[in-house]
Enzyme design. Structure first.
Site, mmCIF file in Angstrom:
data_model
loop_
_atom_site.group_PDB
_atom_site.id
_atom_site.type_symbol
_atom_site.label_atom_id
_atom_site.label_comp_id
_atom_site.label_asym_id
_atom_site.label_seq_id
_atom_site.Cartn_x
_atom_site.Cartn_y
_atom_site.Cartn_z
ATOM 1 N N SER A 200 0.807 -1.215 0.000
ATOM 2 C CA SER A 200 0.000 0.000 0.000
ATOM 3 C C SER A 200 0.846 1.273 0.000
ATOM 4 O O SER A 200 1.586 1.516 -0.926
ATOM 5 C CB SER A 200 -0.972 -0.062 1.176
ATOM 6 O OG SER A 200 -1.931 0.937 1.052
ATOM 7 N N ASP A 365 -10.239 -4.955 -4.262
ATOM 8 C CA ASP A 365 -9.627 -3.831 -3.554
ATOM 9 C C ASP A 365 -10.143 -2.522 -4.143
ATOM 10 O O ASP A 365 -9.758 -2.143 -5.248
ATOM 11 C CB ASP A 365 -8.101 -3.923 -3.705
ATOM 12 C CG ASP A 365 -7.369 -2.881 -2.888
ATOM 13 O OD1 ASP A 365 -8.007 -1.926 -2.413
ATOM 14 O OD2 ASP A 365 -6.142 -3.042 -2.712
ATOM 15 N N HIS A 398 -7.868 -5.087 0.078
ATOM 16 C CA HIS A 398 -6.616 -4.369 0.345
ATOM 17 C C HIS A 398 -5.692 -5.046 1.366
ATOM 18 O O HIS A 398 -4.473 -5.010 1.228
ATOM 19 C CB HIS A 398 -6.956 -2.958 0.805
ATOM 20 C CG HIS A 398 -5.850 -1.980 0.634
ATOM 21 N ND1 HIS A 398 -5.408 -1.567 -0.603
ATOM 22 C CD2 HIS A 398 -5.078 -1.332 1.535
ATOM 23 C CE1 HIS A 398 -4.418 -0.713 -0.445
ATOM 24 N NE2 HIS A 398 -4.199 -0.555 0.834
#
Ligand SMILES: *[C@@H]1O[C@H](CO)[C@@H](O)[C@H](O)[C@H]1NC(C)=O
Length: 421
Positions: A200, A365, A398
């Site tokens: 991320s 995601d 995610h």
């Protein structure tokens, strides 16, 4: 009374109200879904050997904020080092290794980097099913990096009440934190290159570094040559649709600047979160309440996780970050938006020295848009030709790319092949 104190007081009240609103909404959201019994898809994990394993050999896990306890349970040791960035921040770096007293200097080094408000624990909390453990078992030299501030903001000159302690955003983290971590690993390993695994926000730090967006002539491409390969888990390069859907994000995004300052202050972003975590992480309801908030805020759920360790995942976050960073992500013209990239300039981003990339993308995601990054690499990056690949796992969101119970079944071998390629 100076204006800073007004902000400190108003932001305490503002953050408290914001958080209270979120907790109450999350609770009713959870209750509502319990009552209507909304179970969306039940994934069949039985066919995956790794997901059948126990995350930790111990039957009774102790809840502690000491990451080395969990490493020790796995038969590993965890050392912590403090390093100072070029702009004076102390950051910590963990070294993970087998306890058998072997020399790690001759194993190939891999640096693992966490996402926004998380810490170096995120690649390890899944225990025997974690990426960090998988790399150790396959004889890599594993380092877990943290960004500036973390649980203990520390600077050579400033203290946490000083605005300068918080005067940084993603650009600084990319320009200073990432290179300091890399330099430290290189000093403690005999190889001349390393590889990175990032999740991320740290994928964004990496891409900014690779794209040389803040290159100065002395350092021209230095790190592109040191970094051999980079795995980007849930790459946060283009924003996803969630950014336009969620009320709390819209609130942070759209309120006028004066109101933002009153609500959140000018220094650290909602420090109350860290204090609350410190006060409550040992209590029984901690894992549950962290989970329902997280589920409400992002629509992520735990269907693919091992329930026995859900609480452990939440123990090592959130950490301190600056308001400037939050604003960079959500309010700045350079930051994130639905379908918008973190780099805002014409032309291609990567030159021929860019490390080899592997993207791990969750099809579910909605915080980031992995497809747009794939398209960019396919069509708009002439220097990347065969220098990248991707794996897309449709049912992942995610955090599933780190914490799904079958992550090693899904990508364990592919990661190793990529590292060896
Ligand atoms: C919170 O806990 C961490 C350790 O997990 C500690 O380093 C930090 O100083 C604590 N912060 C506060 C504000 O209590």
């Amino acid at each position: 009374m100076s204006i800073e104190y007004i902000y400190i007081i108003s932001s305490y009240i503002g953050s408290f109200l914001f958080l209270l609103g979120i907790y109450i909404s999350a609770f009713f959201h959870h209750l509502f879904h319990k009552i209507i019994g909304k179970k969306i898809i039940i994934h069949d994990l039985e066919s995956f050997p790794y997901s059948q394993k126990k995350a930790y050999p111990e039957n009774k896990l102790i809840i502690t904020d000491d990451l080395s306890y969990y490493a020790n349970l796995l038969g590993l040791k965890l050392d912590t080092f403090e390093i100072i960035t070029e702009d004076g921040f102390y950051i910590t770096l963990n070294h993970l290794y087998k306890s058998t007293g072997e020399d790690t200097k001759d194993k190939y080094p891999i640096l693992l980097l966490h996402g926004l408000m998380q810490s170096s624990a995120s690649f390890l909390t899944s225990g025997t099913k974690s990426i960090a453990y998988h790399l150790i078992m396959n004889n890599y030299d594993v380092w877990l990096g943290n960004n500036r501030c973390g649980f203990n903001p520390k600077h050579v000159k400033y203290n946490s009440n000083n605005y300068q302690m918080w005067n940084w955003d993603l650009i600084d983290m990319s320009k200073y934190d990432l290179p300091s971590l890399i330099d430290y690993v290189m000093l403690n390993n005999n190889y001349k290159t390393l590889s990175i695994m990032s999740h991320s926000q740290s994928t964004s730090q990496c891409v900014l570094l690779f794209a040389n967006d803040f290159r100065d002539n002395n350092n021209n491409d230095k790190y592109n040559k040191i970094i051999d390969k980079c795995v980007l888990f849930a790459p946060a390069i283009y924003g996803g649709s969630l950014l336009n859907e969620k009320l709390f994000i819209k609130f942070i995004r759209l309120i006028p600047d004066w109101l933002y300052k009153l609500f959140f202050g000018i220094n650290s972003f909602m420090p109350i979160l860290v204090q609350l975590r410190n006060l409550t992480y040992k209590l029984k309801g901690f894992g549950f309440s962290s989970y329902i908030v997280f589920n409400y805020l992002f629509d992520w759920d735990d269907q693919l996780w091992d329930d026995e360790i859900r609480t452990i995942h939440f123990l090592f976050s959130p950490v301190y970050v600056s308001n400037k960073l939050m604003k960079w992500w959500l309010r700045d013209k350079n930051g994130f938006g639905n379908g918008k990239s973190i780099i805002n300039r014409d032309g291609y981003w990567f030159n021929e020295n860019c490390p080899k990339l592997l993207l791990i993308i969750g099809g579910n995601d909605k915080l980031v848009n992995g497809d747009l990054f794939i398209n960019r690499l396919k069509y708009n990056e002439p220097n990347m030709l065969d220098n990248w690949q991707f794996i897309k796992i449709n049912e992942y969101s995610h955090l599933d790319v780190l914490w799904a119970d079958n992550i090693i079944d899904k990508i364990g071998d592919k990661l190793l092949n990529f590292l060896k390629s």
